[in-house]
Write a protein that holds these residues in place. Structure first.
Motif, PDB file in Angstrom:
ATOM      1  N   GLY A 111      -8.542  13.662   5.610  1.00 58.94           N
ATOM      2  CA  GLY A 111      -7.242  13.013   5.575  1.00 58.94           C
ATOM      3  C   GLY A 111      -7.321  11.658   6.242  1.00 58.94           C
ATOM      4  O   GLY A 111      -7.949  11.528   7.312  1.00 58.94           O
ATOM      5  N   VAL A 112      -6.685  10.656   5.634  1.00 65.85           N
ATOM      6  CA  VAL A 112      -6.738   9.295   6.177  1.00 65.85           C
ATOM      7  C   VAL A 112      -5.330   8.706   6.137  1.00 65.85           C
ATOM      8  O   VAL A 112      -4.583   8.900   5.166  1.00 65.85           O
ATOM      9  CB  VAL A 112      -7.686   8.402   5.346  1.00 65.85           C
ATOM     10  N   CYS A 113      -4.961   7.997   7.230  1.00 63.96           N
ATOM     11  CA  CYS A 113      -3.686   7.277   7.234  1.00 63.96           C
ATOM     12  C   CYS A 113      -3.921   5.857   7.732  1.00 63.96           C
ATOM     13  O   CYS A 113      -4.860   5.621   8.500  1.00 63.96           O
ATOM     14  CB  CYS A 113      -2.635   7.982   8.070  1.00 63.96           C
ATOM     15  N   SER A 114      -3.046   4.925   7.315  1.00 62.03           N
ATOM     16  CA  SER A 114      -3.273   3.524   7.668  1.00 62.03           C
ATOM     17  C   SER A 114      -1.983   2.873   8.136  1.00 62.03           C
ATOM     18  O   SER A 114      -0.882   3.446   8.048  1.00 62.03           O
ATOM     19  CB  SER A 114      -3.865   2.778   6.478  1.00 62.03           C
ATOM     20  N   GLU A 115      -2.134   1.641   8.604  1.00 57.48           N
ATOM     21  CA  GLU A 115      -1.021   0.909   9.196  1.00 57.48           C
ATOM     22  C   GLU A 115       0.034   0.534   8.141  1.00 57.48           C
ATOM     23  O   GLU A 115       1.196   0.317   8.492  1.00 57.48           O
ATOM     24  CB  GLU A 115      -1.565  -0.358   9.878  1.00 57.48           C
ATOM     25  N   ASP A 116      -0.337   0.485   6.866  1.00 58.03           N
ATOM     26  CA  ASP A 116       0.640   0.111   5.827  1.00 58.03           C
ATOM     27  C   ASP A 116       1.388   1.319   5.273  1.00 58.03           C
ATOM     28  O   ASP A 116       2.049   1.233   4.229  1.00 58.03           O
ATOM     29  CB  ASP A 116      -0.064  -0.629   4.686  1.00 58.03           C
ATOM     30  N   GLY A 117       1.273   2.489   5.930  1.00 60.32           N
ATOM     31  CA  GLY A 117       2.033   3.665   5.537  1.00 60.32           C
ATOM     32  C   GLY A 117       1.342   4.552   4.530  1.00 60.32           C
ATOM     33  O   GLY A 117       1.924   5.543   4.077  1.00 60.32           O
ATOM     34  N   LYS A 118       0.120   4.235   4.150  1.00 61.99           N
ATOM     35  CA  LYS A 118      -0.582   5.062   3.171  1.00 61.99           C
ATOM     36  C   LYS A 118      -1.177   6.299   3.830  1.00 61.99           C
ATOM     37  O   LYS A 118      -1.708   6.244   4.928  1.00 61.99           O
ATOM     38  CB  LYS A 118      -1.696   4.256   2.509  1.00 61.99           C
ATOM     39  N   VAL A 119      -1.086   7.418   3.113  1.00 64.16           N
ATOM     40  CA  VAL A 119      -1.705   8.684   3.530  1.00 64.16           C
ATOM     41  C   VAL A 119      -2.494   9.228   2.346  1.00 64.16           C
ATOM     42  O   VAL A 119      -1.958   9.307   1.228  1.00 64.16           O
ATOM     43  CB  VAL A 119      -0.662   9.707   3.986  1.00 64.16           C
ATOM     44  N   GLN A 120      -3.741   9.554   2.551  1.00 68.23           N
ATOM     45  CA  GLN A 120      -4.561  10.164   1.507  1.00 68.23           C
ATOM     46  C   GLN A 120      -5.238  11.407   2.076  1.00 68.23           C
ATOM     47  O   GLN A 120      -5.774  11.379   3.181  1.00 68.23           O
ATOM     48  CB  GLN A 120      -5.638   9.193   1.019  1.00 68.23           C
ATOM     49  N   VAL A 121      -5.204  12.482   1.293  1.00 62.62           N
ATOM     50  CA  VAL A 121      -5.941  13.714   1.620  1.00 62.62           C
ATOM     51  C   VAL A 121      -6.754  14.051   0.381  1.00 62.62           C
ATOM     52  O   VAL A 121      -6.178  14.220  -0.708  1.00 62.62           O
ATOM     53  CB  VAL A 121      -5.003  14.861   2.002  1.00 62.62           C
ATOM     54  N   PHE A 122      -8.058  14.124   0.491  1.00 57.97           N
ATOM     55  CA  PHE A 122      -8.870  14.338  -0.697  1.00 57.97           C
ATOM     56  C   PHE A 122     -10.133  15.112  -0.339  1.00 57.97           C
ATOM     57  O   PHE A 122     -10.539  15.203   0.818  1.00 57.97           O
ATOM     58  CB  PHE A 122      -9.217  12.998  -1.355  1.00 57.97           C
ATOM     59  N   GLY A 123     -10.704  15.675  -1.366  1.00 57.44           N
ATOM     60  CA  GLY A 123     -11.962  16.408  -1.211  1.00 57.44           C
ATOM     61  C   GLY A 123     -13.133  15.480  -1.349  1.00 57.44           C
ATOM     62  O   GLY A 123     -13.196  14.645  -2.260  1.00 57.44           O
TER      63      GLY A 123
END
Length: 834
Positions: free
Chosen positions: A80-92
């Motif tokens: 899982g990754v989150c960033s300062e611009d509000g993006k969230v990604q959870v991936f295999g």
């Protein structure tokens, strides 16, 4: 060298390779550690997967801005990754599974379920202004739900098992995912610190222990089950703060290490030049928590790149649970801290010149150390001791360190020779298994021979003779003796060398010259009796007792005649030898008994009389002549009495010795009436002699004979006492006689009664008995006929008619077999008639 400096607990190295390349163009913002790989996020929105050496294995372009958080499940297959611009990604990482979401505010944190790989645990949380839980439901759709909001931005989240811990501006909360209940709220202590500049650090030590670090405060919280009786409307779990303490600096990260804590601290200090507060190097401390304080175990200041520009929020501490690896992340640097192993421990000891401890540590851990070798450490230790001038200790350590390595031994010996310390290593040279080249031992012996004779002698005595060339050493000793021929140490050593070389004759000569105690041992051990035939006088002069014992024990090798002949000119030694020979056996040296009379008379008169008494081969006339010449009265008296001239012997006692007691004793021994008469005649005009006779002759001669001969008017000292003693002796004799008479009468009567009882007993006569004369059955076969049988007490039986007719008038008959002449057990006891 600082003796007080403690050994560090951790060692450090920069994570290089791909990381170096990344940080030259970008800056690290966060990192997550898995046991298989590392995930690094940067300020330019990149996520890199790295191996443990820092090499890049994968790269993800997630966002153009800073990556705030990376989260991995336990399997390492979902991220899982989150960033300062509000993006969230959870991936295999190894599958097509993926979730994307963009929020209208910066997302500071993201945390996937530890078991995200499982289908029923497809959950993750994100944190910005709210803490949102995403769960995958029907048709693979993700359903969000708000877990918490209203207390400012969510700054940190840690998910362990069924518990989620997060920190916002107010404090730390823990949520139980099973009951969906919040079970605690731990408020932050120092609210003056900006939470964005001094963020909270969270770390799960295990499934039920949470470590919180915020500002300069550390709290260790334990999640516990609430008792059923305390439930009411409360959560079934509660949190107890078991440890709480403050640190010196601001906390940037926490990690557990066994029962201790690793704390990454942000440090500020006053510059000495500008006197302005500035950023100092961060510190990594290991502390032991106590209930209300902590004990510092170690503290290291870390020189990370760009530390002067960093803030507290720029540092992060991540760790790998399985390997005790700690990663210190800063914008321009990633430093790995590892627990020091035994190789590191040995490195530190060697650096501090603690060689003995390093050697001991290497021996204990020889199966686990990879970098060091015991031999190398040992050699370094020996060199260190030599440099310090501790030559004896260095030589002693050679035994243990060099072991059986002959090449190393020889190398060290030559090294000691170069510095002039061969003597120091001499005591520790191997003498068996291994054995060095003879040249090595000869070199050491020559060193001692030039400067220390006693040390040389000690080595010759201790070292086996086969270690060196004996001939070379013997020649060297002989050369030195030319300069100092009377040196006893060199002579003694030369004798030992001759012994090793089996030149026993030469060794014996030196030992006898030195009067050395080992001479007898040498003779016995190597059977050198043929070599001492002409050295008997020397041996006797050295130690007559040992020499005589040795000669007598080995008569078969050196005869008695040879010894006596060798000692002919030394009669005092001849006497010692013959005396001991006589003590052992009165007959072996009988041919020398005549000679011994003169020897005893000259050198040992106290033993002359015992010799005369015990010897049966001594010529009495010769002995008497010698004793009379020397006026040996006691010996002359003995010889006269032995030759049968008792009267002359008695006369000599009375005239020469004037000893009445000895005269009386002599008369008692001879038990001759004429001697007593001579003694009385000699004593009759000597009152002291009369007193002695009155006191002693009562049991041998009638005292009346002596009393009648005493002249009237003669004054005799102690006459009354002597007469009283005579009467007492007489009374004692009368009492003894009467006592003996009573005993004899009583015994006779007792025996007579016993015999009478025995003879009154009946004797069985049956058809098995025979007549001792005609040898026919004693009883007739026809019991109706008359017969006469005589039975004796000896149990012999005769027919009446078979007994011979007695010629004596006595009616008593005797058994012809047992007692034909005397009365006794053969007398008749029974006459049977029918």
């Amino acid at each position: 060298e600082d003796e007080s400096e403690e050994e560090p607990k951790l060692k450090y190295e920069r994570l290089s390779n791909g990381v170096t390349e990344i940080l030259q163009k970008d800056a690290a913002s966060c990192m997550t550690v898995h046991e298989k790989f590392l995930a690094l996020g940067t300020h330019y929105g990149k996520v890199y997967l790295l191996d443990v050496q820092g090499n890049i294995t994968q790269k993800f372009d997630v966002s153009p801005v800073k990556i705030n958080q990376i989260s991995l499940d336990e399997s390492g297959e979902h991220m899982g990754v989150c960033s300062e611009d509000g993006k969230v990604q959870v991936f295999g990482l190894y599958s097509a599974e993926e979730f994307h979401e963009t929020f209208d505010c910066p997302i500071k944190i993201v945390a996937v379920h530890p078991h995200f790989i499982r289908s029923h645990f497809k959950q993750f949380v994100t944190g910005g202004k709210k803490l949102l839980l995403y769960e995958r439901g029907w048709m693979n759709r993700w359903k969000p739900s708000v877990l918490h909001e209203g207390e400012g931005n969510i700054r940190n989240v840690k998910w362990r098992g069924h518990l989620i811990a997060w920190a916002n501006n107010m404090g730390v909360k823990i949520l139980d995912m099973i009951s969906k209940q919040r079970i605690t709220n731990v408020p932050r202590d120092d609210i003056s610190l900006r939470p964005d500049m001094y963020p909270c650090s969270l770390c799960w030590k295990d499934n039920l222990t949470l470590i919180i670090g915020w500002g300069n405060s550390v709290k260790i919280c334990s999640v516990k089950e609430r008792h059923a009786s305390e439930m009411r409307d409360l959560p079934n779990r509660y949190v107890e703060i078991v440890f709480q303490f403050d640190t010196e600096f601001y906390i940037s990260g926490l990690a557990p290490i066994c029962d201790q804590l690793v704390i990454l601290s942000y440090v500020k200090e006053i510059s000495e030049k500008t006197e302005v507060e500035c950023c100092a190097r961060p510190r990594l401390d290991i502390v032991q928590p106590l209930p209300e304080s902590c004990e510092e175990i170690s503290s290291d200041a870390l020189t990370v790149r760009g530390f002067q520009e960093n803030e507290c929020r720029d540092y992060h501490l991540e760790y790998s649970e399985g390997e005790s690896l700690f990663y210190i992340i800063s914008p321009r640097d990633v430093v790995v801290a590892k627990e020091r192993d035994q190789d590191d421990h040995i490195d530190w000891l060697l650096e501090k010149k603690k060689y003995e401890e390093a050697l001991m540590a290497a021996e204990i851990s020889q199966k686990t150390i990879k970098k060091h070798k015991i031999l190398d450490i040992g050699l370094a230790y020996i060199n260190h001791l030599v440099e310090k001038g501790e030559y004896d200790l260095a030589a002693r350590k050679c035994q243990k360190i060099l072991g059986k390595n002959t090449e190393l031994w020889e190398f060290e010996v030559y090294k000691f020779k170069e510095i002039g310390q061969l003597k120091a290593i001499s005591r520790y040279l191997p003498r068996r298994d291994p054995v060095l080249k003879p040249l090595i031992y000869e070199m050491v012996l020559h060193e001692f021979l030039e400067s220390d004779y006693e040390g040389f002698a000690t080595l010759i005595k201790e070292w086996p003779g086969d270690l060196y060339n004996n001939t070379i050493i013997v020649q060297a000793v002989v050369d030195h003796l030319k300069k100092d021929p009377q040196n006893r140490t060199l002579l003694r050593t030369l004798a030992e060398l001759y012994t090793y070389d089996q030149r026993y004759g030469r060794a014996l000569e030196i030992y006898l010259t030195l009067r050395h105690k080992d001479v007898f041992q040498l003779i016995h051990k190597h059977n050198l009796f043929s070599s001492i035939r002409d050295k008997i006088v020397l041996l006797m002069d050295f130690d007559s007792e040992k020499a005589v014992d040795m000669l007598l024990d080995n008569e078969d090798k050196i005869s008695i005649d040879r010894v006596v002949e060798e000692l002919e000119n030394r009669p005092e030694l001849q006497h010692v030898y013959l005396h001991k020979l006589f003590k052992r056996d009165h007959h072996k040296g009988q041919r020398y008994h005549e000679k011994q009379i003169s020897l005893y008379a000259e050198y040992d008169r106290p033993n002359l009389l015992p010799f005369l008494r015990d010897s049966t081969h001594c010529p009495l006339e010769k002995a008497l002549e010698i004793c009379q010449q020397r006026n040996f009265v006691e010996e002359t008296v003995y010889l006269l009495s032995r030759m049968g001239n008792s009267r002359s012997a008695l006369k000599m006692i009375m005239e020469e010795l004037q000893d009445v007691d000895k005269a009386i004793e002599f008369a008692k021994e001879q038990d001759d009436g004429e001697l007593w008469e001579d003694l009385i005649l000699y004593s009759i005009d000597k009152p002291p002699f009369i007193t002695g006779l009155l006191n002693n002759i009562g049991t041998h001669v009638d005292p009346i004979l002596l009393i009648h001969r005493i002249k009237e008017g003669m004054e005799i000292p102690n006459l009354r006492d002597s007469l009283v003693k005579i009467l007492q002796d007489y009374n004692l004799q009368i009492l003894l006689r009467e006592g003996c008479k009573k005993i004899l009468v009583a015994d006779s009567l007792s025996l007579l009664k016993k015999m009478h009882r025995t003879q009154m007993k009946g004797v069985l006569v049956d058809e098995e008995n025979i007549c001792e004369s005609c040898l026919s059955p004693i009883l007739p076969s026809d019991a109706s006929k008359s017969f006469n049988v005589v039975v004796f007490h000896c149990r012999h039986m005769f027919h009446k008619e078979c007994l011979p007719v007695s010629n004596t008038v006595s009616p008593v008959q005797f058994c012809n077999i047992c007692s034909a002449k005397h009365r006794g057990p053969g007398s008749a006891i029974l006459e049977m008639k029918k």
